[in-house]
Design a protein around this motif. Structure first.
Motif, PDB file in Angstrom:
ATOM      1  N   ASP A 147       3.150   5.565   4.466  1.00 55.04           N
ATOM      2  CA  ASP A 147       3.495   4.572   3.308  1.00 55.04           C
ATOM      3  C   ASP A 147       4.608   3.251   3.311  1.00 55.04           C
ATOM      4  O   ASP A 147       5.279   3.645   2.908  1.00 55.04           O
ATOM      5  CB  ASP A 147       3.459   4.748   1.956  1.00 55.04           C
ATOM      6  CG  ASP A 147       2.994   4.424   0.854  1.00 55.04           C
ATOM      7  OD1 ASP A 147       1.597   3.782   1.073  1.00 55.04           O
ATOM      8  OD2 ASP A 147       3.342   4.154  -0.743  1.00 55.04           O
ATOM      9  N   GLN A 206       6.566  -0.179   2.049  1.00 49.24           N
ATOM     10  CA  GLN A 206       6.234  -0.543   0.265  1.00 49.24           C
ATOM     11  C   GLN A 206       7.589  -2.002   0.644  1.00 49.24           C
ATOM     12  O   GLN A 206       8.528  -0.982   1.214  1.00 49.24           O
ATOM     13  CB  GLN A 206       6.365  -0.160  -0.524  1.00 49.24           C
ATOM     14  CG  GLN A 206       4.670   0.606  -0.419  1.00 49.24           C
ATOM     15  CD  GLN A 206       4.934   1.290  -2.573  1.00 49.24           C
ATOM     16  OE1 GLN A 206       4.722   0.418  -3.226  1.00 49.24           O
ATOM     17  NE2 GLN A 206       4.464   2.688  -2.327  1.00 49.24           N
ATOM     18  N   GLY A 207       7.854  -2.911  -0.092  1.00 47.41           N
ATOM     19  CA  GLY A 207       8.549  -3.620   0.068  1.00 47.41           C
ATOM     20  C   GLY A 207       8.204  -5.374   0.220  1.00 47.41           C
ATOM     21  O   GLY A 207       7.151  -5.864   1.041  1.00 47.41           O
ATOM     22  N   ASP A 247       3.101  -6.459  -0.603  1.00 45.83           N
ATOM     23  CA  ASP A 247       4.218  -5.510  -0.633  1.00 45.83           C
ATOM     24  C   ASP A 247       3.754  -4.503  -0.122  1.00 45.83           C
ATOM     25  O   ASP A 247       4.520  -2.878  -0.189  1.00 45.83           O
ATOM     26  CB  ASP A 247       4.652  -5.856  -1.889  1.00 45.83           C
ATOM     27  CG  ASP A 247       4.360  -5.489  -2.978  1.00 45.83           C
ATOM     28  OD1 ASP A 247       3.314  -5.002  -3.226  1.00 45.83           O
ATOM     29  OD2 ASP A 247       5.442  -5.652  -3.855  1.00 45.83           O
ATOM     30  N   TYR A 265       7.112   8.683  13.143  1.00 37.62           N
ATOM     31  CA  TYR A 265       8.246   8.061  11.301  1.00 37.62           C
ATOM     32  C   TYR A 265       9.265   7.920  11.769  1.00 37.62           C
ATOM     33  O   TYR A 265       9.891   7.364  11.126  1.00 37.62           O
ATOM     34  CB  TYR A 265       7.709   9.354  10.553  1.00 37.62           C
ATOM     35  CG  TYR A 265       8.639   8.818   9.154  1.00 37.62           C
ATOM     36  CD1 TYR A 265       7.914   7.902   8.474  1.00 37.62           C
ATOM     37  CD2 TYR A 265       9.512   9.684   9.213  1.00 37.62           C
ATOM     38  CE1 TYR A 265       8.480   7.927   7.110  1.00 37.62           C
ATOM     39  CE2 TYR A 265      10.157   9.581   7.787  1.00 37.62           C
ATOM     40  CZ  TYR A 265       9.986   8.793   6.282  1.00 37.62           C
ATOM     41  OH  TYR A 265      10.454   8.599   5.704  1.00 37.62           O
ATOM     42  N   GLN A 298      10.322   0.342   1.979  1.00 35.63           N
ATOM     43  CA  GLN A 298      10.619   1.798   2.213  1.00 35.63           C
ATOM     44  C   GLN A 298       9.397   2.252   2.973  1.00 35.63           C
ATOM     45  O   GLN A 298       8.166   2.384   2.505  1.00 35.63           O
ATOM     46  CB  GLN A 298       9.973   1.935   0.636  1.00 35.63           C
ATOM     47  CG  GLN A 298      11.283   1.549  -0.700  1.00 35.63           C
ATOM     48  CD  GLN A 298      11.795   0.152  -0.839  1.00 35.63           C
ATOM     49  OE1 GLN A 298      10.429  -0.358  -0.964  1.00 35.63           O
ATOM     50  NE2 GLN A 298      13.033  -0.801  -0.721  1.00 35.63           N
ATOM     51  N   LEU A 299       9.954   3.853   3.130  1.00 31.06           N
ATOM     52  CA  LEU A 299       8.973   4.560   3.834  1.00 31.06           C
ATOM     53  C   LEU A 299       8.886   5.756   3.575  1.00 31.06           C
ATOM     54  O   LEU A 299       9.713   6.961   2.762  1.00 31.06           O
ATOM     55  CB  LEU A 299       9.946   4.535   5.352  1.00 31.06           C
ATOM     56  CG  LEU A 299       9.927   2.931   5.874  1.00 31.06           C
ATOM     57  CD1 LEU A 299      10.041   3.812   7.571  1.00 31.06           C
ATOM     58  CD2 LEU A 299       8.534   2.368   6.356  1.00 31.06           C
ATOM     59  N   ILE A 300       7.240   6.477   3.017  1.00 30.89           N
ATOM     60  CA  ILE A 300       7.311   7.982   3.174  1.00 30.89           C
ATOM     61  C   ILE A 300       6.167   7.935   4.017  1.00 30.89           C
ATOM     62  O   ILE A 300       5.408   7.523   4.030  1.00 30.89           O
ATOM     63  CB  ILE A 300       7.568   8.037   1.795  1.00 30.89           C
ATOM     64  CG1 ILE A 300       7.915   9.760   1.509  1.00 30.89           C
ATOM     65  CG2 ILE A 300       6.311   7.507   0.615  1.00 30.89           C
ATOM     66  CD1 ILE A 300       8.220  10.216   0.253  1.00 30.89           C
ATOM     67  N   SER A 301       6.037   9.725   4.332  1.00 29.65           N
ATOM     68  CA  SER A 301       4.866   9.693   5.155  1.00 29.65           C
ATOM     69  C   SER A 301       4.601  10.638   3.840  1.00 29.65           C
ATOM     70  O   SER A 301       3.992  11.215   2.679  1.00 29.65           O
ATOM     71  CB  SER A 301       5.652  11.214   5.844  1.00 29.65           C
ATOM     72  OG  SER A 301       4.219  11.634   6.196  1.00 29.65           O
ATOM     73  N   THR A 302       2.648   9.873   4.478  1.00 25.07           N
ATOM     74  CA  THR A 302       1.566  10.544   2.849  1.00 25.07           C
ATOM     75  C   THR A 302       0.726  11.006   4.011  1.00 25.07           C
ATOM     76  O   THR A 302      -0.431  11.436   3.740  1.00 25.07           O
ATOM     77  CB  THR A 302       0.773   9.366   2.596  1.00 25.07           C
ATOM     78  OG1 THR A 302       0.653   8.439   2.911  1.00 25.07           O
ATOM     79  CG2 THR A 302       2.460   8.728   1.944  1.00 25.07           C
ATOM     80  N   ALA A 326      -0.601  13.866   2.107  1.00 25.98           N
ATOM     81  CA  ALA A 326      -1.195  13.728   0.469  1.00 25.98           C
ATOM     82  C   ALA A 326      -2.963  12.644   0.283  1.00 25.98           C
ATOM     83  O   ALA A 326      -3.203  13.343  -0.904  1.00 25.98           O
ATOM     84  CB  ALA A 326      -0.273  12.008   0.029  1.00 25.98           C
TER      85      ALA A 326
END
Lengths: 95, 982, 184
Positions: B655, B657-658, B705, B720, B737-741, B744
């Motif tokens: 993910d 975003q920003g 974004d 990543y 901003q990064l995060i693994s999904t 999920a």
């Protein structure tokens, strides 16, 4: 080894992955006249010091911070650990 | 059998009678015995055969430094070779066998090697088996392999569990002898978190082997009382049966706790051993000292042992090594053995002391200035030949001989970080140097302070100093009165003129071998070690190295410290592979990742394949299908003709975003993303900074974004990591901003001409071609309101979608898709069909993005934007990656449709030589195409883009295949892309 | 209203081994919050209001109904009961607006509650996190059976909550049970 994370305190090195020389932060300007030569040096030329070495470690099994670790390659003594993001900013990197 | 040599009150328990067998014969011992002490009690001195000459051997020691008394313990899957009888704790029902013999222990056929010893000296292998070369594999090696080695493996799976664990402490005390116990008392009372580890099952160290008093108690009783007090302290953790095997960087130690080795079978669910990783703010090494033998002719017969070991067997185990013993010593400590055994009624034939000024005794004869020069006794000592001070010869009739050549501090752990020990003349031995591992101090005999009083006081002082440094306020107690004898030793390493005088009994290295090595020019101590194998056995030369160094020094005319020691390395004592592996064995070797459809796929009898840690459905066999190709071909055809569904959850998802998310993607992908419209997906190629392709995937712009980026399954983690590097280290002020999904979302590819019709039954929104065209993406809802994501992307080349729901709904969604798709005969397909369809479509995957290929090689050179800076863009332009004759991705088909097209094969011109110099390219991926009815492949060919239609040879020398092929477009199916836009 | 039925990774399994009880807690909704550049103050203010306090490095804030722990610089994981907060990510996004990036994480994790007297003994067979000396609220990301997990010291005595990767729920559960048997 134990890396003293600036935010989390002493953590086992097994939680980290290693990248290499912290000079990788100094990525050259692609529009410079000497860009090709600069990127070649950036990508391929490394010093291999017997002594203090600033290097990049990623806290993969932790908070996902990149750290600049100053490590003595002869003794493994770690004399400084900084957040790579702070180092990058201090070296003038931005966007 | 009676325990004929059990003499008196040791610390064993005569009320606890333990039955055991050795080489099939039944014996009895007592609770608290080791296997060695119990065998000696039964008069069994012979316990093994030596490595090279198959000489009969008995125990040299009573501890972990033992070179000789190695046995196979237990049977079946629990069989353990090379176990030291001197540390194996006796239990009822123990079975042990001698090893390294051909025939019985008494009549070992390989003892012929002993007669051939003149030919089997140091360097024998190097000199003898040089030529002819062909003989090595066929003749020499099988013979050597058959004869060599010690114990044997059962080749049955070990049924037991091994744990790993992690401990934290302020102070780790290594060794629970007088110094360690004294230190632990101070540390425990200070409130610090303390770990006290000792390799023995009974803490107390030499106190259990000596007769000294501490205050008004015996040393052994003092140790027992001290351990009892420590056990009441909640901040002290006692780890008996635990060997600290290594000191690593920054206060990390490894220790092996033998939880169940003293039991026939571990309790259910309990480990046999635990490998502890100990994080210690400080460490105190109280590892004691090891006595060393003396070199003289035939000094290796069963019954000849270290004088201190003889004392341990006498005092601790109540076992006389024999009814008549003699001592050969160069120091006062050797006399203690004579005195202690004499007090227990053992006949002391004589104490042979090399020193003319040896102390006298009223109880037994002391031969001052004398030497033991040879021994007799085929399977055990019967006579010792002595040369007295005046040169006269004398024969002592004895069944045991104690050797005392002085003591070596156990400095090993001080050297694991490349510290060097320093020579100490007073004790004629190496003591710890200054360059210790960080946070380590040393106390007691390990420093060379050999008296009990010194052990108590240095232990307490060293502990207190370390604890004060850590902020505790320890109060060292007044030490009780105890033995405080100065060390009195005159170095004496070997009897002059001896040849077959053993230094290293396990590897059969003699004084003669060391001399030969010197004569042949091996002057460095490390060379000596490797040439003669001195100290390279499982005991790592704990009793032998010093003798070798002393002889080298003498031959070279140097001092021993000038010769120096070899490097000490972990582990301190032999460590089982099982405990190093821990629980990561068999199916638990690594964790398994299951996809959201796993349960459902099991119900469909899917065949699974390991992809990294993931288990993915490889194909879904239907009844009647006997070959995997039948299933895969059917899945491909069904998908291309109607609709198929495949779980693609394993692809990495990040993910992003920003406000600067699009600029960020512009950096990590070589192609542009800034102008990608919201609601659209784009293929992205990621380069490494050196211009080589790193990974590919898609980025879907969910909002101005917000992007959802996918990676290949295998590269999810490295990509990543790379993205975080770019974000934190290169562009620290980008708002991203990064995060693994990855886990999920449950994500499924729904592909085929009927895929839209199927999804229209599930998706709540309009997904007609106008409303949701090729490369569209959106947040949607399904089945009346469940949040979901839909991407119109295609790996198969068909009209296709990927649909994602929160993981918990993945099982429900696949069942709903199957229900809704029944009217279209929806077919689940696995990774094989996925692979076939992407090869048919000419899509690159891991085989093509193989770490050597560039965007240009992949035919995507024009994707690398020159209008912007991205990782790898500058170096991708360098000359070496842009030659006219460079490799290009192409398709390959056989001229004869029945011919195989093996992956890994190389492309050669239709005529001419087949060799590396004429190599034109290679095959990366191959599959049978059910759509075309023959095999097809992808590969790389020099100047491939201009070779379409060319006939070449595909050769695979490895598999012996040579096929005539034609170079084709990589896009075997629907090259115009009409289907996926339909 | 949709009619799809969610399932948890292990069906809410609960085992008692010796003094230890290991339970899959399938009732936790999760979403990550990462402050945007310039949104740090606003994000912390909102989180403080939501949780009572903003957890710093190595800490969690246990609060009802939402709780949260620190994941990384300017990044937190927020948890809440699934029954009432299935749309936690949307709820947080509404609260935080452009001050933070919010990502739904409910499906990414399996949550185990591990409770019992032998907790410190069991945990030291699993990971390097010093559970014996961790106090309520202490949180460490660490490696258990090669898996990156969060270990959260809960308020209750002898209770940790472990968040591990959901796809490996079975392997993690197997490791937890094995360690519990080892110390039972």
């Amino acid at each position: 080894m134990i890396i003293n994370h600036p935010l989390l305190g002493p953590r086992d090195a097994s939680e980290f992955t290693y990248l290499g020389d912290a000079k990788l932060i100094d990525r050259p300007d692609w529009q410079s006249d000497t860009a090709a030569q600069d990127f070649y040096e950036y990508g391929y030329l490394r010093t291999n010091p017997a002594g203090e070495h600033r290097e990049l470690w990623f806290h993969e099994a932790g908070d996902r911070s990149w750290l600049v670790v100053t490590r003595n390659t002869l003794t493994h003594e770690i004399s400084a650990v900084e957040m790579a993001r702070d180092v990058a900013r201090a070296q003038g990197r931005s966007k | 059998m009676t325990q004929i040599n059990r003499i008196t009150n040791g610390q064993t328990n005569p009320d606890q009678r333990l039955e055991f067998t050795f080489d099939g014969k039944t014996f009895y011992g007592q609770g608290g015995d080791t296997l060695a002490s119990a065998l000696l009690a039964n008069g069994q001195r012979l316990m093994g055969r030596s490595f090279k000459y198959h000489r009969p051997r008995g125990p040299l020691t009573a501890g972990s430094e033992e070179p000789n008394a190695l046995v196979e313990l237990r049977t079946g899957g629990r069989q353990e070779p090379n176990t030291r009888a001197t540390t194996a704790e006796l239990y009822d029902g123990l079975t042990a066998r001698s090893q390294n013999r051909l025939g019985s222990l008494k009549f070992d056929l390989l003892s012929i090697n002993d007669r051939l010893s003149n030919f089997l000296t140091a360097g024998f292998y190097y000199k003898t088996f040089m030529w002819p070369a062909a003989f090595w594999e066929k003749l020499y090696e099988p013979i050597i392999r058959h004869a060599a080695g010690l114990g044997s493996l059962s080749k049955i799976d070990d049924p037991d569990l091994y744990d790993k664990g992690f401990l934290h402490c302020d102070q780790l005390i290594i060794g629970a002898g007088p110094a360690g116990l004294s230190a632990a008392l101070v540390a425990g009372r200070s409130g610090a978190q303390v770990i006290l580890a000792d390799e023995d099952f009974r803490m107390g160290g030499r106190l259990n082997s000596e007769t000294f008093a501490i205050g008004d108690q015996s040393g052994a009783d003092w140790a027992t009382a001290t351990v009892a007090e420590l056990a009441t302290m909640p901040n002290v953790r006692l780890l008996p049966r635990t060997t600290v095997i290594g000191a690593f960087d920054h206060g990390i130690f490894s220790a092996v706790e033998r939880v169940s080795d003293h039991l026939a079978v571990p309790a259910t669910g309990k480990p046999r051993q635990i490998l502890w990783r100990i994080y210690a703010k400080s460490s105190l090494l109280c590892a004691g000292a090891t006595e060393r033998p003396i070199g003289f002719e035939n000094n290796d017969r069963p019954g000849i042992m270290l004088a201190s070991a003889m004392r341990t067997y006498g005092n601790r185990f109540g076992v006389a090594a024999d009814k008549r013993v003699a001592i050969f010593t160069n120091n006062d400590d050797g006399h203690r053995t004579a005195a202690d055994l004499h007090a227990k009624g053992v006949k002391i034939a004589a104490v042979v002391d090399t020193r003319p000024d040896a102390p006298r005794s009223g109880d037994y004869e002391v031969l001052a200035g004398a030497q033991v020069i040879d021994t007799k006794g085929r399977l055990g000592l019967t006579f010792a030949e002595v040369r007295e001070a005046d040169g006269s010869a004398r024969t002592l009739e004895v069944g045991a001989l104690g050797m005392s050549g002085g003591w070596n501090p156990n400095v090993h752990m001080t050297c694991h970080q490349r510290g060097c020990p320093v020579w100490n003349d007073t004790i004629a031995a190496f003591a710890p140097g200054k360059n210790l591992p960080v946070g380590m101090a040393v106390a007691g005999a390990a420093t060379g302070a050999f008296s009990t009083a010194a052990a108590l006081s240095t232990g307490a002082k060293a502990a207190a100093a370390q604890l004060r440094h850590l902020g505790f306020q320890p109060k060292p107690p007044r030490q009780p009165k105890t033995e405080d004898t100065p060390t009195n030793v005159t170095p004496f390493w070997y009897v002059q003129g001896c040849n077959r005088a053993w230094l290293d009994q396990q590897n059969d290295v003699t004084v003669k071998d060391v001399k030969l090595a010197h004569q042949e020019g091996f002057r460095s101590v490390e060379h000596l070690k490797r040439y003669t194998t001195l100290g390279m056995a499982t005991d790592q030369g704990k009793t032998s190295n010093m003798g070798g160094l002393a002889i080298m020094a003498e031959l070279a005319g140097k001092s021993i410290p000038d010769v120096g020691t070899t490097i000490f390395r972990p582990p301190y004592t032999p460590t089982s592979m099982g405990v190093l592996a821990g629980r990561s064995v068999g199916r638990d070797f690594h964790p398994t990742r299951l996809t959201p459809t796993h349960k459902w796929a099991e119900e469909q009898d899917a065949v699974f394949v390991e992809v990294g840690n993931w288990l993915r459905a490889q194909w879904f066999p239907k009844s009647g299908e006997t070959h995997w190709r039948e299933s895969v071909d059917r899945e491909v055809i069904a998908t291309r003709n109607s609709v198929g569904v495949c779980d693609v959850t394993t692809l990495g998802k990040v993910d992003v975003q920003g406000a600067d998310a699009a600029d960020f993607l512009n950096k990590i992908y070589c192609n542009g993303f800034a102008k990608l419209a919201v609601g659209k997906v784009r293929y992205g190629l990621m380069l490494r900074e050196d211009g080589i392709a790193m990974d590919d995937g898609t980025a879907a712009r969910m909002a101005e974004d917000h992007f959802v980026v996918t990676t290949t399954t295998a590269n999810a983690l490295p990509v990543y990591r790379h993205m975080e590097f770019v974000r934190q280290c290169l562009y620290p002020d980008m708002d991203v901003q990064l995060i693994s999904t990855t886990e999920a979302w449950a994500q499924y590819a729904v592909a085929g001409p009927n895929s839209r019709k199927l999804l229209e039954k599930i998706v709540d929104q309009d997904i007609s071609n106008d409303a949701f065209p090729f490369m569209a993406c959106a947040d949607i809802t399904v089945c009346g309101g469940l949040r979901a994501r839909l991407f119109r992307i295609s790996f198969s080349g068909e009209l296709a979608y990927e649909i994602a729901v929160p993981t918990a709904y993945g099982d429900a969604l696949i069942r709903r898709i199957m229900d809704a798709g029944a009217e279209f005969d929806v077919t689940p397909y696995g990774t094989e069909a996925l692979g076939v369809m992407r090869i048919e479509k000419g899509h690159a995957a891991g085989n093509e993005l193989n770490g050597t290929t560039t965007a240009q090689n992949l035919g995507m050179g024009r994707m690398v934007s020159k209008k912007k800076d991205s990782i790898g863009s500058t170096l991708s332009e360098r000359e070496g990656l842009n030659r006219p004759n460079d490799l290009r991705q192409i398709g390959i088909k056989p001229v004869n449709p029945a011919d195989p097209v093996p992956a890994g094969g190389h492309l050669m011109n239709a005529t001419g030589p087949v060799d590396a110099a004429h190599d034109q390219g290679y095959v990366t991926s191959a599959a049978y195409s059910p759509s075309l009815g023959h095999m097809i492949a992808l590969g790389f060919l020099k100047d491939g883009a201009n070779q379409i239609g060319k006939r070449m040879r595909l050769v695979s020398p490895l598999t012996g295949v040579e096929t005539e092929i034609e170079i084709a477009s990589a896009h075997f199916i629907d090259p115009e892309g009409n289907r996926l836009r339909a | 209203m949709h009619d799809l039925k969610p399932i948890s990774a292990l069906g809410g399994v609960s085992d008692t081994i010796g003094t230890m009880t290991i339970t899959e807690n399938s009732g936790v909704a999760l979403a990550s919050v990462a402050a945007r550049m310039g949104g740090e103050v606003a994000t912390k203010k909102a989180l403080k209001k939501l949780l009572g306090d903003v957890p710093g490095p190595g800490r969690s804030q246990q609060h009802d109904p939402e709780s949260g722990f620190w994941m990384g610089p300017d990044q937190w994981m927020i948890g809440a009961p699934m029954d009432t907060h299935e749309l936690l990510a949307d709820q947080l996004k509404t609260l935080l607006g452009d001050a933070a990036s919010v990502t739904e994480q409910s499906g990414a994790w399996v949550v185990f509650d591990v409770v019992g007297a032998a907790l410190p003994d069991m945990m030291e067979r699993l990971c390097a996190a010093p559970v014996r000396t961790m106090v309520a609220g202490d949180t460490q990301r660490t490696v258990i059976h090669h898996l990156s997990c969060f270990v959260i010291r809960q308020n209750g005595a002898d209770h940790v909550r472990i968040l591990g990767p959901r796809a490996s729920a079975g392997s993690l559960h197997h490791a937890l049970n094995g360690a519990a048997h080892s110390v039972a």
